[in-house]
Design a protein around this motif. Structure first.
Motif, short mmCIF file in Angstrom:
data_model
loop_
_atom_site.label_atom_id
_atom_site.label_comp_id
_atom_site.label_asym_id
_atom_site.label_seq_id
_atom_site.Cartn_x
_atom_site.Cartn_y
_atom_site.Cartn_z
N VAL A 5 39.99 32.19 40.40
CA VAL A 5 39.85 33.61 40.09
C VAL A 5 38.45 34.00 40.52
N GLY A 6 38.36 34.73 41.61
CA GLY A 6 37.07 35.12 42.16
C GLY A 6 37.13 35.11 43.68
N VAL A 7 36.30 35.93 44.29
CA VAL A 7 36.30 36.03 45.76
C VAL A 7 34.89 36.00 46.33
N GLY A 8 33.92 35.53 45.55
CA GLY A 8 32.56 35.40 46.05
C GLY A 8 32.42 34.22 47.00
N ASP A 9 31.22 34.06 47.53
CA ASP A 9 30.98 32.95 48.46
C ASP A 9 31.15 31.60 47.79
N ASP A 10 30.83 31.50 46.49
CA ASP A 10 31.04 30.23 45.80
C ASP A 10 32.52 29.91 45.66
N ALA A 11 33.36 30.94 45.49
CA ALA A 11 34.81 30.74 45.43
C ALA A 11 35.34 30.28 46.78
N ALA A 31 42.76 43.87 44.51
CA ALA A 31 42.49 44.34 45.87
C ALA A 31 41.02 44.72 46.02
N THR A 32 40.36 44.10 46.96
CA THR A 32 38.96 44.38 47.27
C THR A 32 38.71 43.91 48.69
N GLY A 33 37.64 44.39 49.28
CA GLY A 33 37.32 43.99 50.65
C GLY A 33 37.04 42.51 50.81
N LYS A 34 36.73 41.83 49.72
CA LYS A 34 36.46 40.38 49.79
C LYS A 34 37.71 39.53 49.60
N ALA A 35 38.78 40.10 49.10
CA ALA A 35 40.02 39.35 48.87
C ALA A 35 40.89 39.43 50.11
N THR A 36 40.48 38.73 51.16
CA THR A 36 41.21 38.80 52.43
C THR A 36 41.50 37.40 52.95
N VAL A 66 37.72 30.00 36.78
CA VAL A 66 37.41 31.43 36.68
C VAL A 66 35.96 31.61 37.10
N MET A 67 35.75 32.37 38.18
CA MET A 67 34.42 32.53 38.74
C MET A 67 34.23 33.90 39.40
N SER A 68 34.65 34.95 38.70
CA SER A 68 34.46 36.29 39.27
C SER A 68 33.03 36.79 39.07
N HIS A 69 32.32 36.22 38.10
CA HIS A 69 30.95 36.61 37.74
C HIS A 69 30.88 38.01 37.16
#
Length: 196
Positions: A5-11, A31-36, A66-69
């Protein structure tokens, strides 16, 4: 199977390393620009859900990180995904953050939601084995080492301190099968696209 759960660089880094270790990985997020798919080429599945709708993610028999921050997203994810059917829920963050996430959720017009104390043993936070991890790569390795220890019923201590057999009932054949693919060995450990 691992759910992130998360779309950051660490994910992205955790996803890439998990796939290298032959986990089936699902990235679940709104939905977000990083969830691609371009950002998560290593993911087996990219599950786009409505914001906060973590109950839509199948966690039965799976391991979840879980790592959405984002405190609100992480709280909702933990409250929805920490079920009797999940194997493990790891949460990135401090002990103070964990305390905030464990607080009951009160929504207008809804009954208060609390985490069942009987499920707390499945929640690991701060996530990861205590190996002094500092870099994103070390943190990803620490998280996956903890998950592997849980999966195998181990504590993650030093092998030199272990009494009895080092390996479980696995054989050398299973180890050889996992490393016999030359393309797997030739890939860089952390593709440049996944560096933080």
């Amino acid at each position: 199977e691992l759910v992130i759960v998360g779309v950051g660089d660490d994910a992205r880094l955790l996803c890439s390393l998990a796939r290298r270790l032959q986990w089936r990985v699902t990235v679940a997020y709104h939905a977000t620009g990083k969830a691609t798919r371009e950002r998560f080429p290593a993911a087996d599945e990219l599950q786009i859900i409505p914001r906060f709708a973590f109950e839509q993610v199948d966690v039965r028999g799976k391991y979840v990180v879980v790592m959405s921050h984002n405190l609100d997203l992480d709280r909702e994810a933990v409250h929805r995904m920490l079920t009797p059917e999940v194997k493990y829920v790891g949460l990135v963050g401090s002990s103070y953050r964990l305390k905030k996430i464990l607080e009951p959720i009160r929504q207008p017009g809804e009954p208060e939601r609390k985490i069942d104390p009987a499920l707390r043993d499945k929640l690991y936070s701060p996530v990861g084995l205590d190996i002094g991890a500092e870099t994103p790569e070390e943190i990803a390795m620490s998280i996956l080492a903890e998950i592997t220890a849980i999966k195998n019923g181990r504590f993650g201590g030093f092998l030199r301190n272990r009494k009895g057999a080092i390996r479980g009932e696995g054989t050398d054949a299973s180890l050889n099968a996992s490393t016999s693919n030359p393309s797997f060995l030739d890939e860089p450990a952390f593709p440049e696209s996944c560096r933080v």
